[in-house]
Each structure stands twice: as structure tokens, then as C-alpha cells.
Design a protein around this motif. Structure first.
Motif, PDB file in Angstrom:
ATOM      1  N   ARG A 131     -18.155  -5.090   7.109  1.00  0.00           N
ATOM      2  CA  ARG A 131     -16.818  -4.457   6.611  1.00  0.00           C
ATOM      3  C   ARG A 131     -15.479  -3.742   7.330  1.00  0.00           C
ATOM      4  O   ARG A 131     -14.118  -3.742   7.457  1.00  0.00           O
ATOM      5  N   HIS A 132     -15.998  -3.710   8.803  1.00  0.00           N
ATOM      6  CA  HIS A 132     -14.940  -3.156   9.234  1.00  0.00           C
ATOM      7  C   HIS A 132     -14.232  -4.269  10.578  1.00  0.00           C
ATOM      8  O   HIS A 132     -12.855  -4.282  11.033  1.00  0.00           O
TER       9      HIS A 132
ATOM     10  N   ARG B  18     -12.492  -7.632  10.217  1.00  0.00           N
ATOM     11  CA  ARG B  18     -11.146  -7.729   9.892  1.00  0.00           C
ATOM     12  C   ARG B  18     -10.465  -7.009  10.530  1.00  0.00           C
ATOM     13  O   ARG B  18      -9.163  -7.833  11.213  1.00  0.00           O
ATOM     14  N   ASN B  19     -10.823  -6.109  11.808  1.00  0.00           N
ATOM     15  CA  ASN B  19      -9.960  -5.631  12.464  1.00  0.00           C
ATOM     16  C   ASN B  19      -9.757  -6.569  13.527  1.00  0.00           C
ATOM     17  O   ASN B  19      -8.630  -6.778  14.059  1.00  0.00           O
TER      18      ASN B  19
ATOM     19  N   ASP C  89      -1.194  -8.117   8.674  1.00  0.00           N
ATOM     20  CA  ASP C  89      -1.341  -7.287   8.990  1.00  0.00           C
ATOM     21  C   ASP C  89      -0.353  -6.177   8.120  1.00  0.00           C
ATOM     22  O   ASP C  89       0.458  -6.209   8.215  1.00  0.00           O
ATOM     23  N   PRO C  90      -1.114  -5.470   6.903  1.00  0.00           N
ATOM     24  CA  PRO C  90       0.019  -4.009   6.242  1.00  0.00           C
ATOM     25  C   PRO C  90       0.458  -4.188   7.206  1.00  0.00           C
ATOM     26  O   PRO C  90       1.429  -3.301   6.811  1.00  0.00           O
ATOM     27  N   ARG C  91       0.747  -3.255   8.644  1.00  0.00           N
ATOM     28  CA  ARG C  91       1.174  -2.507   8.851  1.00  0.00           C
ATOM     29  C   ARG C  91       2.446  -3.189   9.396  1.00  0.00           C
ATOM     30  O   ARG C  91       3.893  -2.423   9.816  1.00  0.00           O
TER      31      ARG C  91
ATOM     32  N   ARG D 203       3.870  -5.424   7.971  1.00  0.00           N
ATOM     33  CA  ARG D 203       4.285  -5.898   6.415  1.00  0.00           C
ATOM     34  C   ARG D 203       5.215  -5.506   6.187  1.00  0.00           C
ATOM     35  O   ARG D 203       5.620  -3.459   6.051  1.00  0.00           O
TER      36      ARG D 203
ATOM     37  N   ALA E 111       6.738  -2.047   1.708  1.00  0.00           N
ATOM     38  CA  ALA E 111       4.879  -1.019   1.383  1.00  0.00           C
ATOM     39  C   ALA E 111       3.506  -2.007  -0.156  1.00  0.00           C
ATOM     40  O   ALA E 111       4.915  -1.751  -1.316  1.00  0.00           O
ATOM     41  N   GLY E 112       3.344  -2.170   0.536  1.00  0.00           N
ATOM     42  CA  GLY E 112       2.351  -2.294  -1.177  1.00  0.00           C
ATOM     43  C   GLY E 112       2.254  -3.667  -1.897  1.00  0.00           C
ATOM     44  O   GLY E 112       1.762  -4.066  -2.772  1.00  0.00           O
TER      45      GLY E 112
ATOM     46  N   ALA F 162       0.948  -6.540  -1.810  1.00  0.00           N
ATOM     47  CA  ALA F 162      -0.421  -7.623  -1.533  1.00  0.00           C
ATOM     48  C   ALA F 162       0.010  -9.152  -1.132  1.00  0.00           C
ATOM     49  O   ALA F 162       0.456  -9.354  -2.094  1.00  0.00           O
TER      50      ALA F 162
END
Lengths: 309, 329
Positions: B240-241, B244-245, B319-321, B323, B326-327, B329
Motif C-alpha cells: 500500500r505505501h 506507491r512511494n 506525483d500529486p505534489r 501536479r 489541485a484534485g 487526477a
């Protein structure tokens, strides 16, 4: 609190935690950070452990949750509902009956949407939505990533994540830093509500004022051990009702009381005095204080001092 | 796609054009300053041509023109798609590069995927079991491989598997003496195994060590402690973590490593006499084949640049950071 005998949900006896460190090349050294610490949390009770920042309070939380690093050794015992909390037992309870509320949003996976993180491995989407509603988090929040959260949102998310399985015990490590008074109070109100519904909460904080607001009992943490545990009422009444000289000095030092600072600093974990850890700064210190001082019951509370009355 | 993302890709493309211009200028200057005479390499050292005739050819080719003009003449032709004719292979440069790139491409792709996947898995295991016996052995092997030169590993592989054990052919991409039409896919795979093995081994240590390092960084993060505190098992934490990272940085580094891959490929091909870009480069250099050398320089720059471009874009998308919006996806 009502007057009836409540069961201990969490009981810590003579907990000693030390870390093995390398010193000057290859010489190993043991650094003891928690010294025969004893503490108990009863059913539906909030116990606040207060002490200055960096004095090892988090280590206590990590010891209970089994999160100590590999170089740590632990003696003494931790009991959950009367049962010894072994690694195997802990595995059974963590995330279900025992929950953790960490200090900050850094404890969330930066690349996972928060909704999914609240669900975790035991809960469900429905439960998460229900909790978001309860804690007034908008539905969109579940699709956000941790870095997009405000301080207040993060707090409520961490609480939601803790209560998905309706735990019996919550360990909260500094649950209010970085929040303004209103948000901090809001968080504490949530805690009080949980406790009133039967959840026991061990809250570790350096903010004594906040502890005053919700805690049933307050444990004073000094140099790696707990020197006194007393009902919150005794603290609110000022120094005179307290038992340990450090707690008295600590309360007297508060701005709303006499604002008198205590001279000296807490001893460093690698350089501790024999016997009472507070002796070097204590006005009442005498030769007997250099011996082993045990925790004893005294007027509704507990204290680790031979002079206390 | 947002405006910003479009802009970013556009600026990357401009960078690519500038890079190609710079590479071609530098390559051109280096080659003209090298002690090779394109005329001699074309007609041969034992040529019986008269001095006048040689002068005429030089005049016709523009060899007596000043350097900037010679560069512009070449660049002008390149822009029209004419890279000149290879002296070594007596074929248009573009054709040589096309057919050779196919061979090298397969070799690099296989080694890239193999070293990437295998190295990632080994790195993750080493990171999880940091300080354990498996970790220590793998780490030691990686350090040895990392410090060993590619050609040496190639020769070692060749000595063991071809000469001593006799399991694989000594070199080339097809059996010697067989007509091109008779060469089967099996033949090609059989000949590919050792070069791919060599190139994989050369590249894998980097991947293992990088993944291992990232892994250790990640498992010491607070969010892993939190996952443990929430009752996740080791496998759940990894799935899970951790993955992903770690996946994004690992893939990014894999794309950014195109230049090392290319360099390793050139050496490995020479050891195995594998008919790809690497051997063509050596042949071109030995024969003072100026048009081919310049062509290869340009194409290898494009290749490496594309790898870096993909690495940059990947981070922006996944990487959402990083992007911007915001939001989304």
C-alpha cells in the motif's frame, strides 16, 4: 468523574526504554530515556501526560504501540485490559481496539488519497463517509492528498482514521500543535465526547492549558519518568494541592499563577543523577533522595517523592 | 491537459532543439579538428589519383571552405533529411543508423527492462532487510559490478559461457555463414542472450543500490510508523505505501539512465561483435567515416534526451505534489 471503581484499560508498570548508540567510533552506549515509568488509564478516562518538549514523551507512545526502533530495548510491562501487551497481542488490537493519533499530517502517506487512508485495512468506504460527515469534512476531501489539507482538516482526518473501528483506547501524541485555540478546543471536544462514550484516551502534550480543559487526570512527565499523577482538579487549584515539588514549581511557573520560573534545566538522558531525578533542582533535597524512589499512592493520586504529603 | 503542462512540454522541446544544435556543432568541430582527412578515407591511402583530381574533389565537397560554411552546408543537408553516405558501409547514413538502431534497440530494451525489474525487486528486498545477510551479499556484488568496466564483464561472460561452457555463440547477431534469409528468430534470440546478460549485469547495480537507498529512506518515514500503528502487516505496508512511494522515483531514474545504457551498449556490442550502433560507431571511427559519426552523435543525443524528457514528464504527471491543479487526477 463519578465515584465507581473503573477498570484499567491501559496499565504501564516500571517501563524502562533505552537506546543503544554508538559513541566515538565503535563503543556502544546505552542511553536510558524512560526510567521505571508507571501509568494507568481507566475506562472512559482521558489521562494527559504533560512535560516539556523533547523530554521523551513520544517514546512512551511508541513503546505502547510497538513502534520503537530496532536499537531500542524495553523492560517492564504494558498491559491492555489486564492482558500483557505482547507483540502478538498488539497485532490483534492495533488499528481495531487500540488507535493512534499522530502529531501531524506527515504521518499520512503523501501519495495516497486521504479517504483511502482513513479506510485503512480494516474499515469501509461507508464508515469513512459517515465519519467525514460527523466531523464536518466535505465529501471532496476524501480525494485530496495530505499536502492539500489545512491544519484543521488534517486533525479531523487523523481523528476519523483513529475511530473507524470504535477503539477502546486511543493514544494521541501531541494532538494540537499548529492549531489555533479554536481548532485545538474543537479537537479536545471531540476527545471528550469519545471518552464520554467509553473510549480511554492517553493524550501526550506539552500544552498544560489544553490538558486542563479535558483531562480527568494529569501525569507530570519529568526527565523520562512520571513524577506525579493527580486529578485535574488538584492542578486547577494551583500548587498547594499537588504532591511533587516539580509539579508544584511547574504550576507556579504558569502565567495565570505566579509566573515564577524554576531555575536549572532537566537532566540529559545520558547524565542522570542517582535516585530522584529532580533532586539537583529540588529545594527539599536531602541525602535520602539519592536512593531509589518508588511511586506511591497519596491522596487520590500517585507521586514519586519521599517528602510529598 | 492544462496550459501549464502544455507550456512545460513546449519548453522541453525547445531545449531539445537547442541541445541538438549544440551537439552537432561540438561534434562537427571535434571531427574537423581530428587528424583525419575525409578525402583520404574516401579514396584510400594507396590511391593513384592525381593531385589535381584530388583538388577537384576537395573543391566539389567544399573541404576548402571556412569551417562555419562547411557546418552550414552539412546542417542544411541534414535538415532536408540527407545525412550523407557512409564510407564504411557504402550506404546512406540514415539507412545504416535505421537498421543498426533496430539491433541495438532490442538489446537495450531487453537489458533495460530486465535490469529495471530485477534490480527493483532486489533493491526492495535489500531495503526491507537492511543489514541482513541477503542485503550484505547483494550490496557487495553490486559494488563489485559497479566498479568493474563493462568490456571486462563482457569478456568474462564470453569466457565463461561461450569459451569454457560452450553454451552460447561467441558473437554476432546470427550464425556465421548462414544466409540472411535463413536466419530464424531462434538464432537471433540465441545470439542476443549474452549481450543482454552483460548489459543487464552492467546496469543492474545502479538500480539495486538506488532502490535500496530510497527504500531505506521510505521505511524510516513517519507514515510507515503510522501504518504499523494502524495494524497493517509488513506485506500490506509494502503493497500500500512502499511500492506507491518508491515506484515513481525508480521509474524516473530508469529513464534518466539512458545515457549509461547507451554507453554500456556500445562497449558490450564491441565485445560480442554485435552489429548495432555501438560497433558501427567503432567502425566509423576506425575508417574516419565522418558522415556516419556525425549522424550517430545526433541520434544518440536524441535518444538520451528522450529518456530524460520522459523522466521529467512522468514526475509531473504522477506525483500529486508537483501536479499544478489541485484534485485533477
Amino acid at each position: 468523574m463519578e465515584e465507581k471503581v473503573l477498570r484499567n484499560v491501559l496499565e504501564i508498570n516500571d517501563l524502562v526504554v533505552s537506546f543503544e548508540m554508538y559513541q566515538k567510533g565503535f563503543r556502544k552506549k546505552k542511553l536510558e530515556v524512560l526510567h521505571s515509568l508507571s501509568l494507568d488509564v481507566k475506562e472512559g478516562e482521558i489521562v494527559a501526560v504533560v512535560g516539556s518538549s523533547g523530554s521523551g514523551k513520544s517514546v512512551l507512545a511508541h513503546a505502547v504501540l510497538g513502534l520503537l526502533p530496532k536499537n531500542a530495548t524495553m523492560t517492564g510491562n504494558i498491559k491492555y485490559q489486564g492482558e500483557l501487551l505482547t507483540p502478538k497481542e498488539r497485532k490483534k488490537y492495533l488499528g481495531r481496539e487500540i488507535a493512534f493519533i499522530p502529531q501531524s499530517v506527515d504521518y499520512l502517506d503523501p501519495l495516497m488519497k486521504v479517504g483511502k487512508q482513513v479506510v485503512g485495512v480494516y474499515s469501509s468506504k461507508e464508515r469513512q463517509r459517515q465519519l467525514f460527515e460527523k466531523y464536518q469534512l466535505k465529501k471532496e476531501v476524501e480525494d485530496m492528498y495530505p499536502f492539500q489539507l489545512s491544519g484543521g482538516m488534517a486533525r479531523r482526518i487523523l481523528i476519523s482514521a483513529a475511530v473507524t473501528e470504535e477503539p477502546k483506547l486511543i493514544i494521541a501524541d501531541e494532538p494540537t500543535p499548529g492549531l489555533n485555540v479554536e481548532l485545538a478546543m474543537d479537537t479536545l471536544r471531540h476527545f471528550r465526547k469519545l471518552a464520554d462514550n467509553g473510549t480511554s484516551i492517553l493524550m501526550i502534550t506539552h500544552d498544560i492549558d489544553l490538558a486542563f480543559q479535558v483531562a480527568d487526570r494529569i501525569a507530570v512527565f519529568y526527565a523520562g519518568t512520571i513524577v506525579e499523577i493527580s486529578p485535574t482538579g488538584d492542578f486547577l487549584a494551583g500548587g498547594k494541592n499537588l504532591r511533587h515539588p516539580y509539579s508544584k514549581a511547574f504550576i507556579t511557573a504558569l502565567p495565570q499563577n505566579e509566573f515564577q520560573p524554576l531555575k536549572g534545566t532537566q537532566p540529559y538522558a545520558g547524565d542522570l543523577p542517582e535516585g530522584c531525578l529532580f533532586a539537583p533542582r529540588c529545594p527539599k533535597a536531602e541525602i535520602a533522595c539519592n536512593g531509589k524512589i518508588a511511586m506511591r499512592d497519596l491522596r487520590e493520586g500517585k507521586v514519586r517523592c519521599i517528602h510529598a504529603t | 491537459m492544462s496550459m501549464k503542462k502544455g507550456k512545460k512540454i513546449l519548453s522541453e522541446c525547445i531545449r531539445m532543439v537547442l541541445l541538438l544544435v549544440a551537439v552537432s556543432i561540438v561534434a562537427f568541430i571535434l571531427i574537423t579538428k581530428a587528424p583525419i582527412d575525409p578525402l583520404v578515407s574516401y579514396i584510400g591511402t594507396n590511391s593513384t589519383l592525381s593531385t589535381e583530381a584530388k583538388q577537384e574533389i576537395a573543391q566539389y565537397w567544399g573541404l576548402n571552405d571556412p569551417l562555419p560554411q562547411r557546418f552550414l552546408t552539412w546542417a542544411g543537408h541534414v535538415l532536408k533529411g540527407d545525412f550523407g553516405t557512409s564510407i564504411t558501409y557504402k550506404k546512406p547514413v540514415i539507412e545504416v543508423i535505421k537498421s543498426r538502431f533496430l539491433y541495438s534497440g532490442i538489446l537495450m530494451l531487453l537489458a533495460w527492462v530486465l535490469s529495471g525489474v530485477l534490480g527493483f525487486v532486489l533493491g526492495v528486498i535489500c531495503g526491507l532487510r537492511q543489514g541482513g545477510i541477503f542485503d550484505r551479499i547483494i550490496k557487495l556484488i553490486c559494488f563489485i559490478l559497479k566498479s568493474a568496466p563493462t568490456f571486462w564483464i563482457g569478456i568474462l561472460v564470453l569466457t565463461v559461457f561461450s569459451v569454457q561452457l560452450g553454451w552460447f555463440p561467441i558473437g554476432m547477431a546470427a550464425p556465421a555463414g548462414k544466409l540472411a534469409a535463413d536466419v530464424t528468430i531462434g538464432d537471433r534470440i540465441y545470439h542476443l542472450i549474452l549481450p543482454v546478460l552483460t548489459l543487464t549485469v552492467v546496469n543492474i547495480s545502479e538500480v539495486v543500490l538506488y532502490t535500496r537507498q530510497k527504500m531505506i529512506e521510505i521505511i524510516n518515514q513517519d507514515f510507515i510508523l503510522y501504518a504499523k500503528a494502524r495494524g497493517e502487516s509488513l506485506w500490506q505496508i509494502v503493497r500500500r505505501h512502499v511500492l506507491r512511494n518508491i515506484a515513481l522515483p525508480a521509474i524516473t531514474v530508469q529513464f534518466a539512465s539512458f545515457s549509461e545504457l547507451f554507453g554500456g551498449m556500445a562497449l558490450a556490442e564491441n565485445v560480442f561483435a554485435y552489429p548495432g550502433i555501438g560497433t558501427a560507431t567503432t567502425a566509423a571511427a576506425m575508417n574516419a567515416d565522418v558522415p556516419l559519426l556525425l549522424g550517430i552523435a545526433l541520434f544518440s543525443a536524441i535518444f538520451v534526451f528522450i529518456g530524460n524528457l520522459i523522466a521529467n514528464i512522468l514526475y509531473g504527471i504522477f506525483d500529486p505534489r508537483t501536479r499544478e491543479e489541485a484534485g485533477d487526477a
